[in-house]
Design a protein around this motif. Sequence first.
Motif, mmCIF file in Angstrom:
data_model
loop_
_atom_site.group_PDB
_atom_site.id
_atom_site.type_symbol
_atom_site.label_atom_id
_atom_site.label_comp_id
_atom_site.label_asym_id
_atom_site.label_seq_id
_atom_site.Cartn_x
_atom_site.Cartn_y
_atom_site.Cartn_z
ATOM 1 N N ALA A 51 -7.836 16.224 3.938
ATOM 2 C CA ALA A 51 -9.037 16.750 4.573
ATOM 3 C C ALA A 51 -8.832 17.012 6.046
ATOM 4 O O ALA A 51 -9.676 17.617 6.694
ATOM 5 N N GLY A 52 -7.725 16.554 6.611
ATOM 6 C CA GLY A 52 -7.449 16.812 8.009
ATOM 7 C C GLY A 52 -8.044 15.798 8.950
ATOM 8 O O GLY A 52 -8.262 16.070 10.112
ATOM 9 N N ASP A 53 -8.365 14.617 8.469
ATOM 10 C CA ASP A 53 -8.910 13.555 9.308
ATOM 11 C C ASP A 53 -7.788 12.944 10.118
ATOM 12 O O ASP A 53 -6.882 12.340 9.589
ATOM 13 N N SER A 54 -7.853 13.090 11.460
ATOM 14 C CA SER A 54 -6.762 12.606 12.294
ATOM 15 C C SER A 54 -7.172 11.422 13.155
ATOM 16 O O SER A 54 -6.560 11.152 14.170
ATOM 17 N N ASP A 55 -8.226 10.707 12.781
ATOM 18 C CA ASP A 55 -8.633 9.591 13.625
ATOM 19 C C ASP A 55 -7.900 8.305 13.278
ATOM 20 O O ASP A 55 -8.071 7.296 13.945
ATOM 21 N N GLY A 56 -7.070 8.332 12.254
ATOM 22 C CA GLY A 56 -6.235 7.179 11.944
ATOM 23 C C GLY A 56 -6.977 6.016 11.340
ATOM 24 O O GLY A 56 -6.418 4.948 11.173
ATOM 25 N N SER A 57 -8.262 6.156 10.982
ATOM 26 C CA SER A 57 -9.040 5.019 10.507
ATOM 27 C C SER A 57 -8.731 4.656 9.061
ATOM 28 O O SER A 57 -8.990 3.556 8.633
ATOM 29 N N ILE A 58 -8.167 5.602 8.289
ATOM 30 C CA ILE A 58 -7.917 5.342 6.882
ATOM 31 C C ILE A 58 -6.431 5.383 6.546
ATOM 32 O O ILE A 58 -5.998 4.768 5.591
ATOM 33 N N GLY A 59 -5.628 6.104 7.329
ATOM 34 C CA GLY A 59 -4.217 6.266 7.024
ATOM 35 C C GLY A 59 -3.506 4.932 6.869
ATOM 36 O O GLY A 59 -3.707 4.011 7.650
ATOM 37 N N SER A 60 -2.655 4.824 5.870
ATOM 38 C CA SER A 60 -1.958 3.567 5.599
ATOM 39 C C SER A 60 -0.654 3.487 6.372
ATOM 40 O O SER A 60 -0.112 4.504 6.808
ATOM 41 N N PRO A 61 -0.106 2.271 6.549
ATOM 42 C CA PRO A 61 1.193 2.143 7.212
ATOM 43 C C PRO A 61 2.289 2.925 6.512
ATOM 44 O O PRO A 61 3.178 3.480 7.155
ATOM 45 N N SER A 62 2.229 3.003 5.182
ATOM 46 C CA SER A 62 3.271 3.729 4.454
ATOM 47 C C SER A 62 3.203 5.221 4.732
ATOM 48 O O SER A 62 4.229 5.884 4.881
ATOM 49 N N SER A 63 1.998 5.780 4.807
ATOM 50 C CA SER A 63 1.877 7.204 5.088
ATOM 51 C C SER A 63 2.272 7.509 6.530
ATOM 52 O O SER A 63 2.877 8.543 6.811
ATOM 53 N N TYR A 64 1.959 6.598 7.443
ATOM 54 C CA TYR A 64 2.354 6.778 8.838
ATOM 55 C C TYR A 64 3.883 6.789 8.961
ATOM 56 O O TYR A 64 4.470 7.655 9.615
ATOM 57 N N ALA A 65 4.531 5.844 8.307
ATOM 58 C CA ALA A 65 5.990 5.784 8.346
ATOM 59 C C ALA A 65 6.599 7.007 7.684
ATOM 60 O O ALA A 65 7.589 7.572 8.170
ATOM 61 N N ALA A 66 6.011 7.448 6.563
ATOM 62 C CA ALA A 66 6.527 8.628 5.870
ATOM 63 C C ALA A 66 6.437 9.859 6.754
ATOM 64 O O ALA A 66 7.342 10.701 6.762
ATOM 65 N N ALA A 67 5.367 9.978 7.509
ATOM 66 C CA ALA A 67 5.194 11.134 8.386
ATOM 67 C C ALA A 67 6.319 11.225 9.410
ATOM 68 O O ALA A 67 6.778 12.318 9.754
ATOM 69 N N GLY A 68 6.787 10.085 9.879
ATOM 70 C CA GLY A 68 7.835 10.087 10.894
ATOM 71 C C GLY A 68 9.188 10.540 10.408
ATOM 72 O O GLY A 68 10.078 10.826 11.219
ATOM 73 N N THR A 69 9.367 10.654 9.091
ATOM 74 C CA THR A 69 10.665 11.072 8.542
ATOM 75 C C THR A 69 10.683 12.536 8.097
ATOM 76 O O THR A 69 11.730 13.048 7.705
ATOM 77 N N LEU A 70 9.547 13.190 8.148
ATOM 78 C CA LEU A 70 9.451 14.532 7.557
ATOM 79 C C LEU A 70 10.289 15.581 8.271
ATOM 80 O O LEU A 70 10.658 16.588 7.674
ATOM 81 N N TRP A 71 10.593 15.362 9.537
ATOM 82 C CA TRP A 71 11.314 16.397 10.282
ATOM 83 C C TRP A 71 12.691 16.672 9.694
ATOM 84 O O TRP A 71 13.237 17.766 9.844
ATOM 85 N N HIS A 72 13.299 15.669 9.007
ATOM 86 C CA HIS A 72 14.626 15.903 8.422
ATOM 87 C C HIS A 72 14.623 15.892 6.895
ATOM 88 O O HIS A 72 15.639 16.183 6.271
ATOM 89 N N SER A 73 13.475 15.563 6.277
ATOM 90 C CA SER A 73 13.465 15.436 4.820
ATOM 91 C C SER A 73 12.699 16.547 4.106
ATOM 92 O O SER A 73 12.772 16.655 2.881
ATOM 93 N N VAL A 74 11.975 17.354 4.849
ATOM 94 C CA VAL A 74 11.165 18.413 4.245
ATOM 95 C C VAL A 74 11.725 19.773 4.640
ATOM 96 O O VAL A 74 12.064 19.999 5.806
ATOM 97 N N PRO A 75 11.841 20.720 3.698
ATOM 98 C CA PRO A 75 12.342 22.062 4.027
ATOM 99 C C PRO A 75 11.488 22.716 5.108
ATOM 100 O O PRO A 75 10.271 22.529 5.169
#
Length: 272
Positions: A51-75
């Motif tokens: 939905a594009g909610d960027s206030d960080g109130s619901i995002g989980s630690p796993s999704s936050y960590a996953a986001a940090g790896t996308l620059w080299h793992s996603v086409p």
Amino acid sequence: MFFARPASYDDSTTRLRPIGSRIRPRVAAAAACAVLGLGLIGGAATGSWLAGDSDGSIGSPSSYAAAGTLWHSVPVDRLFPPVIKGDGAGPGGADRTWTRIAVAPDSTCENAFDPLLERALRPAGCLRLLRATYTDATRSHVTTVGLLFTKADTEAMKALRTRFTEDGLDRRNDLMPHPYAVKGTLAAGFGDAQRASWTISVLTDAPVVAYAVSGFADARTVSDPQPAAEAMKSGSVTTPAQAGLGYEAQGIADRVERGLRAAVAKATEEPS
């Protein structure tokens, strides 16, 4: 095409606390709940990203960590699609279509920003910077969009966002991002003097700063650049506002940010 993993991280910027090193008590408690509770929490987190909610109130630690790896793992085509559809993204709700004309090699942040903007972003650290440049359907506008992947944890990103919004750093003309110009493309003359409108978004549910900066494809100099939020206001008579360049910057940035969240949602759903 994937963005390459560097031989080493860029340590010229401040390294902050490792991402995902702590799990909040409420998350630990949730882990002990019934399966139904876990499912609801997971569904809410995924819904937040999509939905594009960027206030960080619901995002989980796993999704936050996953986001940090996308620059080299996603086409690259998933983060910066060859064509971006902007239904209702133009002035008056007009549809927009943007075509990618250049992709920068992933890089460190050395010389990537004006000194003042580099200083403002320094507390988050720089892991990797990704950029691409687009043109609109009329080939009269060019827009560079960037994703700065930081080294910061959620608390540091929240602090950075607070500073940007409360101190108005995302609206200062001396803190505009650099364009990405490439010879032989419509953006060949897209330099700092051609910057017309821009937007900077410090995310708190991902270690990412998303931005976009727009200008004219004919390389004309713009003497009155204006933040996208201001250029999109009814009644604005500046050059960026009259040309719709605020909509260009904001529309592309929004959709690249949504694509990032969709990629995170997919990554957290897939088995490790």
